[in-house]
Structure formats: C-alpha cells, structure tokens
Design an enzyme around this catalytic site. Structure first.
Site, PDB file in Angstrom:
ATOM      1  N   LYS A   1       0.848  -1.196   0.000  1.00  0.00           N
ATOM      2  CA  LYS A   1       0.000   0.000   0.000  1.00  0.00           C
ATOM      3  C   LYS A   1       0.886   1.250   0.000  1.00  0.00           C
ATOM      4  O   LYS A   1       1.960   1.252   0.625  1.00  0.00           O
ATOM      5  CB  LYS A   1      -0.880  -0.047   1.260  1.00  0.00           C
ATOM      6  CG  LYS A   1      -2.018   0.955   1.303  1.00  0.00           C
ATOM      7  CD  LYS A   1      -2.857   0.724   2.578  1.00  0.00           C
ATOM      8  CE  LYS A   1      -4.020   1.685   2.707  1.00  0.00           C
ATOM      9  NZ  LYS A   1      -4.831   1.410   3.919  1.00  0.00           N
TER      10      LYS A   1
ATOM     11  N   SER B   1      -9.715   1.286   3.085  1.00  0.00           N
ATOM     12  CA  SER B   1      -8.876   2.095   2.229  1.00  0.00           C
ATOM     13  C   SER B   1      -7.822   1.302   1.453  1.00  0.00           C
ATOM     14  O   SER B   1      -7.259   1.822   0.496  1.00  0.00           O
ATOM     15  CB  SER B   1      -8.174   3.153   3.074  1.00  0.00           C
ATOM     16  OG  SER B   1      -7.291   2.548   3.993  1.00  0.00           O
TER      17      SER B   1
ATOM     18  N   SER C   1      -9.748  -1.176   7.202  1.00  0.00           N
ATOM     19  CA  SER C   1      -9.188  -0.923   5.877  1.00  0.00           C
ATOM     20  C   SER C   1      -8.478  -2.097   5.215  1.00  0.00           C
ATOM     21  O   SER C   1      -8.150  -2.033   4.037  1.00  0.00           O
ATOM     22  CB  SER C   1      -8.226   0.264   5.928  1.00  0.00           C
ATOM     23  OG  SER C   1      -8.968   1.464   5.944  1.00  0.00           O
TER      24      SER C   1
END
Lengths: 486, 484
Positions: A79, A154, A178
């Site tokens: 990420k 996310s 997330s």
C-alpha cells in the site's frame, strides 16, 4: 500453466522444486498486470525493472543451492502509505506527491530479508481515510468482480491487485477495517493483527492508536506466511510489543474440536444485507460441523463503536496530519502572502475533501470546552468496548461476525454521503478500538456474483486461533478458489 | 499602596544527554545548520519517537534532588500548534501526568531561609531555530527565512515553581541556587547565552491581605539580571496601574532589553488552544520504586550541605566554603588536593587565589584544567618545606597550569630549587653588599625599605631561587657586622 493464478505457497513449491524460475513467475505477473491493470487501476507505481533484476538474482542464488525460504522470490505489492527508501510514497495525496522518504518501513525491511520481490505500490483512500478507495487523489480503483463497483477501502488497491491476480499477496493497513473490508468486498483474505504485533515504523500515520499493517492474500496459508514475516517487536516503534511470535503455519489444522466461538447478536441487525447475513449464518454451521461450539453472545457497547471511532481517529489524525504544512517537504502553494497564508493555501490545495473533513472534526473534538465531552468520553467508551471483548473472551476462543454489512457497492454510490460510507466499517471498527486481531475470509457470493466476507475476531496476540478457524473453514469450502472473470 | 508580589518561574533546561529526546541525533551546540537531524526529529511521515532513557534518568535524578514525588506512571502528551520551527506542528511534552510533582528548593536570601515549592518537573522536546532576513547570496533576492532543525528534539526539562516567590531578588536567588544544583547534578550546563537555560516568569500583585491578583506572563529575558530587572519593571507597571484603580489585563508580555521595559505580546483571548492529548506513539512511562532508589543513590552531596561540611570539618571561613562549593568541580578539586596536602586553609587560599586567577585568566573550565589536584598538592608541599619560595611557587604553578607538568620536573629542569646552601648564599650576599654601598648606608640610617631593595638585588642574582628567610637573616647579620 498460468502462474499468476497460483497462491504464494504454490509458487513457492514450484520455485523450490525448480519447476519454474522466479523470473518466469515475475514475468507472468507483469503480463497479467499489463492485461488487467488498465481496467482495475490497483497500482500507483511499478518497479518492473527492479523486480526482474531481483528475480534473476534469486534464480542465480537458487541454482547456486541457496536455501529457499517460503517467501523467497515471491512477488508482492504494498500500500502506498508504507515508506520505501527512495521511492515515491504519496498516500494517494497531492500533498505528498513527489515525496521520496530516505528510509523504509520496518515491515519492508523484513520482507526484503525474507526475499519477496516488490512489484509496486497500490492505490488507497487518501491517507487511508475512506472505505472505497474513491478518495484517492489520483485514480479510481475498480473491483475486479464487477468493474462498476468499488473494491472497498482504504486498502482497495492491495485487495483488488490480489483479487485480479496481479500479485499473489499484498500489504495493507487497517485503522478501522481498511484491510478486512476491502478483502471481503474483493473476495480475498485480509488480516488485521493485534495492535503492537507488527511495527508501525514507516507506516504514514492516520490514527496512531488504531493503525496496524497486515496481509491481504488469496489463501489463509499465504496470510499466515506473510504475518510470520512481518511480526515482532521493533526498537523503532515503542508501541510494538515484545510478545513472543507464534508459529502461524503450525497452527493451520483443519479441525476445530473443542473450540468455543461467540456470535454477537449486535452484529446481525441494523443495515445488514439479507444475503450477507444468510451466508455468514451458513458459514457458522460449517464451522460448527468442524467441531466448534457456537453460541450467541452480546457485546453491548457495539452501537457506540462508530461514533467513538470517529472521535478518536479524527482527533489523532488532526495532529498526525499537521506536519503537512508546505514548510519542510511535500506540496507548497505557489502563491502566498505570509506564513499563515502559506499554511492555509498549501493544505487547502494539497488535501482532498474527506481528509479536510476529518481534520476539522478532529480539531473540534480536541478543542477547549469540547475536549472532555468528545475526546474524553470517547476514550472512556473505548474502554467499555474493550471490556466487552475481554469479558467475551473469558468464555470464548473467537468471535464470528460479518465483515461488512454489504457487498461491494457501486462507484459513486456513497461518496456524497459520508455517514453512509462510515457505516461500511460498522463491523470492523470495534477490533481497532479494542486492539484485537481480526481476519476476513470469503464465505460466499450474492446473487450478482459479488463476494461476501466473514470476520473472525480473536484475543489479543492470539492470531493463531483466528488463522486456524479461517483455515479450517477455507479447507472445507470452495469459495477461495473462485476468481473474477476479468 | 503596598502590594503583595507573587512570582512563579518556569525554567527550561537542555539536558546534557548524548542524543536527542526521541532519536539518536547528537545535541552538540554550534554545528552547521541541519547537520544533526534525522527523519525522526525532522518529523517526516511514518517515523516514530523512541524515548531516551538517559533523559528520563536525568529528570528523575533532578526531581529527587529537589525533593519531588515521582509519578510511578507518567505520560507524554502532544501540544498542538503551528510554527515552522516545529516540524510535526506538535511538540511532544507532558501535560496532565508529568514525571514529578511537589518538591521544593530552599535557599538563603537576604540572610533569611526561603522555601519555594516546585509544582512540577516534566520532559519535553525542544523546537528548532528560525533565521530571518537572509538571502541565498544574491543581494537582489527577496530576504528569506530559514529553519535550523539541529535544536529540534533536544531534551528539555521544565521546572515549574509555585507562584510564591515574593520579590525580584528572591527570583534571582532561586534561579542562582537552582542553576547551581543542576550543575552539581551535571544534568545541564545551564548556559543562558547558548540557550541551555531559559526562564519565563508569571507575576501578579495583590493589595495586602487580599487574594491573588491577575497575573501577566513575562518572556524574553536573557540573563538572571534581566529577569530581576524585568520583574522589577513589571511590578512598577502593575502597581502604577493598580494605584490608579485600573485593572491588570491577563496577557503575555515581552521584556524589551533595550528600552528596559515590558510590552504586550498577546492577550489571554489570543492565547493558543494547544489541544493536548496523550501521545499515542509512546507508551506511558513506568518509573518503579526500584529505579527511583537506584537513581537516588547516585545523587551527590548538594552545594548547601557541602558548604556546611567544609565549614565544620575543615574549619574554613564561611566565605571560603561558599566560594569552594560554588561548583561541584571546584569543591572536588579542593578535596582532592587535600589528599596529598592536608592543610585546609593553605589549600583553600591557593585555590581561591592562584588557581581561580588562572582559571579566569585562561578561561578554562575547571574539569578541563591540566594540572591535577595531586600535582597542586605536591607543589604546596614543596612550598611548605621551603624548597621553593612563594613567588617561585606561583611561577611554577603557572607553568604547571599551562602544561600539566609535575612541579618537580619544572624545578629540576629550570634549576629553580631554592638556594638554601648557606655558603653559596653568603657569597652572593657579600657581593651585593659590596656593589650597593648606598643601600647599606640607607639601611643603617634606619630606612627599613632599603633592605627590601637589597633583597631584590639578591633575588635578581639568584634568579629568585634564594630562600627569602635566609637572605633576610644573612643581610641583617652582615650589615651589623660591617665595620662602621
């Protein structure tokens, strides 16, 4: 053989058996990326050349007789809120566009040691604030199961990359769900470790007391391998705990004899889609058949979790994100009349709407006169929520809930209504408030073919129990074998 | 009208640790800008603070020496405000749960003993430094502001007194004694010029018999004298207003050293809302009784006690004892000298005289002086035995001070041993008398001064090596034996 379809464990066996070279694996994945990325848009950056070089290096080492660890030569994505030395780390925000940290996150150093090959960094909601990855300043990531729907967030980029076969596994971060929510919406496995299990050093902070880094993978076993590699105390993170790291592979046994699992009634009421509820209940029956005893329990403070979370997380975020001011690094406005003006314009132009909303909320929450009513009270409720779990875990080994109240929703469906979006995390948030581990695994599909996720929550530092339950369930179902037809 | 003055002092000192409070960067003063920084003290994204245990130890140490109660569990907190010298735009400090509370400092002021309560002691990180109005070299460029982050993250210890100091002189004495203690503990060098000690004051006046008045906060005083002066100016200003029946506005004021008065900086309404909350990146700090005991055992004798001991044990006059115990290094030096030369008053005289004169002249720190206490003691032994004269001892000591050589070596190589051998001295005396008939006559005529002149001539011939007592005796004998 289409290598991109395999799990990390399967790839490892082929590499170890010298049936395929690492270069072949990397090439297969790069080809897959070339084929689907244009539609999925999971990545913000790629390291194609470096990855191929690394692959060749590994091949040389392997043919030289070097021991092949379980992660050696396995491609991975991370990420974009994980700092990587000399590589752009933007958090999908204009304010950090072009920021190249001179250091790597501890987890990335650990992965490097384990031998994974970094393919690229994945899209996310700006500063990890969001549940659909639509808050990225740069691009919209699409759910590989249906390109009109969101991958969740996310860590939507990481989940979509794994689901679409661009990488066998990836790292995400989880502040309120997330990792688990996008894993559920993309039909993959995602694990949020206990707070303090994995070092946060190098993870760009959203809410420091809630953030944890964790794996997203196609299988429970791959998740376990990745967790094994990144866990442990880190001198650079005072909140990482010196608690022994279990063997997460040994605990993977497809049998749940003697286990007691709680089913909290508060998680099966408001706003939950009927099909989600049905599939989760069906899954509990499978788990029961594997030998576990399942009982309904109550976590009475669950209804306060979302409110509590949005007070604490925004308060911490308002302070964590204060450093993006245009002074030392990151975006600085072109026009400015004085210092205050520079601060205001840089932040106004650099941050997206959701980030601004949360900074304002958090600033308000901590302000004189409101501090105790909001922040203080939220901290007290947080303790009550934690106590609920402590109490439940006295009698139960784990807790099962749906991961998300809905399947993947349409792109744009919730962007105009932040509250609706916030409720997407209603089942995942409590684990962050309590600091306990949670895993989401696929437990079926709705009639439109969209995946549904099952969440298993465990005691602090008892990742091995939730991995075991997840593994037993996975080995006795076929859901994880289904791949999107992209 | 007479007013009751209440002053409280907030003292910040930089701790003499090797590294910063939350990272490994050096805290050395005066290095080129931004050379002592790292991702942590620069507040880059994703990095985390790790507490410097040495700083914690120093704070415990100080707190115990100031009779504070240590909180077994204390916490760091974020103080949020925007300023370019603060890279994270929050300062990691302590708020509701400081490291220590409820201590006191006792000191003498105008011959009376005064006890001031210490409300709290806590740890926090320092901010960077702004440099304004410079260009990158091109004179036509706009003037810019720059930030130097070398100071960012240096450990600061804040010591807050209760508002019970009742005069500027008392404030001055409190600071002097506090500084001496901190230096005794070697936790800070307390150098106001380099900013390693800073002090803000709050002050309020109340008509006698009434409750405490409205306070103002006073900043920007750069020496203890300025603090005393600033407080006096503020007392004058406030009493002038109160006399007129006006109200004091609660505000922060700056001391203007040039105009020698205070001026308003910001009102209470403009004060920051720091939005404190517990620092989530650090665990609460546990300081158990065992650790406290361990630190306590290391606390040295404090200046006041040591001064008393010097008076009683060594029979020194209070003035001497005061001078010698002013710094721990000086007192140590004195006591180490005694090991090789146990004559208290002589050592005291030598240290207060020659030693401190050279320290001042050469501007060296006492712990950097080359001549060791043992060497000094040895020199004093030579002096006492009469091997060298007092005058010569001073010359030799200068050489020792400069080079760190042994007294013996300087005496030998310089041929500086006193001439105590009577025959050779008698010869020189004879010569001098022959060469200076006028001097001889003058002395005979009753001019005592003339003898000094003759002694001087002998010293000149012997390069100062003649034993003065012998010279005196010989001169008198010889002159009285001279034929009329």
């Amino acid at each position: 053989m289409e290598l991109y379809k395999l799990s990390a464990y399967e790839l490892h066996n082929l590499i170890k058996g010298k049936e395929v070279s690492v270069e072949e694996v990397v090439t297969s994945l790069l080809q897959r990326i070339k084929k689907v990325e244009e539609r999925v848009k999971a990545f913000l950056s790629f390291y194609q050349k470096e990855a191929l070089n690394e692959a060749r290096k590994w091949d040389k080492k392997i043919s030289g007789g070097e021991e092949v660890g379980p992660l050696a030569g396995i491609p991975i994505a991370i990420k974009d809120n994980l700092c990587l030395d000399s590589a752009e780390t933007s958090c999908a925000s204009n304010i950090l566009k072009g920021f190249y940290p001179p250091y790597s996150a501890t987890v990335l150093n650990k992965l490097n040691k384990a031998g994974t090959i970094l393919l690229g960094k994945t899209n996310m909601d700006e500063f990890a604030m969001g549940s659909s990855t639509e808050n990225s300043a740069f691009q919209i990531t699409r759910n590989p199961w249906n390109l009109e729907t969101a991958p969740g967030g996310s860590s939507g980029g990481s989940a979509a990359a794994v689901a679409s076969g661009e990488v066998p596994f990836a790292l995400g971060s989880d502040t309120g769900g997330s990792i688990r929510q996008p894993a559920a919406l993309c039909g993959v496995v995602g694990l949020k470790p206990t707070y303090g299990r994995v070092s946060r050093y190098g993870l760009v902070a959203f809410a420091s007391s809630l953030d944890q880094i964790g794996p997203i993978a196609k299988t429970v076993r791959d998740c376990a391998y990745l967790l094994q590699a990144i866990s442990g105390k880190d001198e650079l993170d005072s909140t990482s705990l010196d608690y022994p790291v279990s063997d997460y592979i040994q605990c993977l046994i497809p049998d749940l004899q003697g286990m007691k699992i709680g089913l909290p009634k508060e998680y099966f009421i408001t706003g939950i889609e009927e099909e989600v509820k049905k599939k989760v209940i069906t899954a509990t029956k499978v788990i029961q058949e594997l030998g576990a005893q399942i009982e309904e329990i109550s976590l009475p403070h669950t209804k306060y979790a979302v409110a509590t979370y949005y007070l604490i997380a925004t308060a911490e975020a308002s302070s964590n994100l204060a450093r993006y001011d245009g002074v030392g690094y990151g975006y600085r406005t072109q026009e400015r009349t004085n210092l205050i003006d520079m601060y205001k314009r840089s932040r106004q132009e650099g941050f997206g709407d959701e980030v601004k909303r949360r900074i304002m909320l958090g600033t308000y929450v901590l302000s004189k006169g409101y501090h105790d009513d909001y922040y203080g009270k939220a901290q007290r409720v947080r303790t009550l929520i934690k106590n609920d779990f402590d109490k439940a875990f006295k009698d139960f080994d784990a807790i099962i809930t749906p991961t998300s109240p809905t399947v993947a929703f349409n792109l744009g469906e919730k962007t105009e209504d932040p509250l609706k979006m916030y409720l997407s995390d209603v089942f995942t948030i409590s684990a962050n408030l309590a600091g306990i581990p949670g895993i989401s695994i696929p437990c079926g599909f709705n009639k439109n073919g969209l995946p549904i996720g099952l969440q298993i929550l465990g005691k602090p530092f008892d990742e091995k129990t939730i991995l075991r339950i997840a593994y037993a369930y996975e080995q006795n179902t076929e859901w994880h074998k289904r791949r999107p037809g992209i | 009208m007479n007013y009751l003055v209440n002053i409280g002092l907030e003292v910040h000192v930089e701790l003499l640790t090797q590294s910063k409070l939350f990272c490994g960067c050096s805290i050395k003063f005066g290095m080129p800008p931004n050379t002592q920084t790292c991702p942590v003290c620069l507040g880059l994204p994703g990095v985390l603070p790790v507490i410097n245990e040495k700083a914690v130890e120093y704070a415990i140490y100080t707190a115990l020496a100031l009779h504070c109660k240590i909180n077994q569990l204390c916490r760091f907190a974020r103080k949020n405000y925007y300023y370019p010298d603060l890279p994270k735009n929050y300062q990691i400090s302590q708020y509701e749960e400081p490291l220590a509370r409820n201590g006191y400092l006792e000191f003498e002021v105008e011959n009376k003993l005064k006890k001031i309560e210490i409300e709290r002691i806590h740890l926090e990180e320092d901010a960077g430094k702004l440099i304004h109005g410079e260009t990158k070299g091109n004179i036509q460029e706009k003037e810019l502001s720059f930030v130097d982050y070398n100071r960012t993250g240096i450990p600061l210890m804040e010591i807050v007194s209760s508002p019970t100091i009742s005069s500027p002189q008392e404030a001055y004495q409190y600071l002097t004694d506090l500084k001496r203690i901190l230096r005794y503990l070697r936790v800070s060098d307390c150098n106001m010029e380099e900013g390693s000690l800073r002090c803000d004051a709050n002050i309020s006046l109340a008509p006698e018999g009434e409750r405490m008045g409205t306070k103002t906060e006073l900043k920007n005083m750069n020496s203890f004298k300025e603090i005393r002066e600033g407080l006096s100016a503020e007392i004058k200003r406030q009493s002038y207003l109160l006399d007129k029946g006006e109200k004091i506005i609660q505000e922060t004021r700056l001391w203007d050293a040039e105009k020698r008065r205070t001026r308003s900086m910001r009102s209470k309404e403009e004060a920051h809302d720091y939005r404190y909350f517990p620092e989530p990146d650090l665990l609460p700090l546990e300081i158990d009784k065992r650790r406290q005991q361990k630190v306590k055992a290391k606390i040295p004798e404090m200046p006041q006690e040591r001064c008393q001991r010097f008076i009683i044990k060594y029979g020194l006059p209070p003035y001497d004892a005061g001078v010698l115990t002013e710094s721990r290094n000086l007192a140590d030096y004195f006591e180490e000298c005694l090991e090789s030369f146990p004559y208290y008053k002589q050592v005291s005289n030598w240290i207060m005289g020659e030693f401190l004169r050279l320290v001042k002249k050469e501007n060296v720190a006492i712990d950097k002086v080359k001549v060791t206490p043992a060497q000094t003691g040895e020199l004093l032994n030579y002096l006492k035995k009469g091997t060298i004269s007092g005058k010569l001892a001073k010359l030799i000591f200068q050489e020792m001070f400069k080079t760190g050589k042994e007294a013996e070596e300087i005496i030998e190589t310089g041929g500086l041993k006193q001439i105590t051998d009577e025959t050779s001295l008698e010869k020189v005396v004879g010569e001098v008398l022959k060469e200076n008939p006028q001097g001889v006559n003058d002395f005979k005529a009753g001019k005592e001064k003339a003898l000094g002149y003759l002694v001087g001539q002998i010293m000149k011939k012997t390069k100062g090596k003649a034993n003065p007592q012998l010279v005196n005796r010989f001169l008198r004998e010889k002159i009285s034996n001279l034929p009329q």
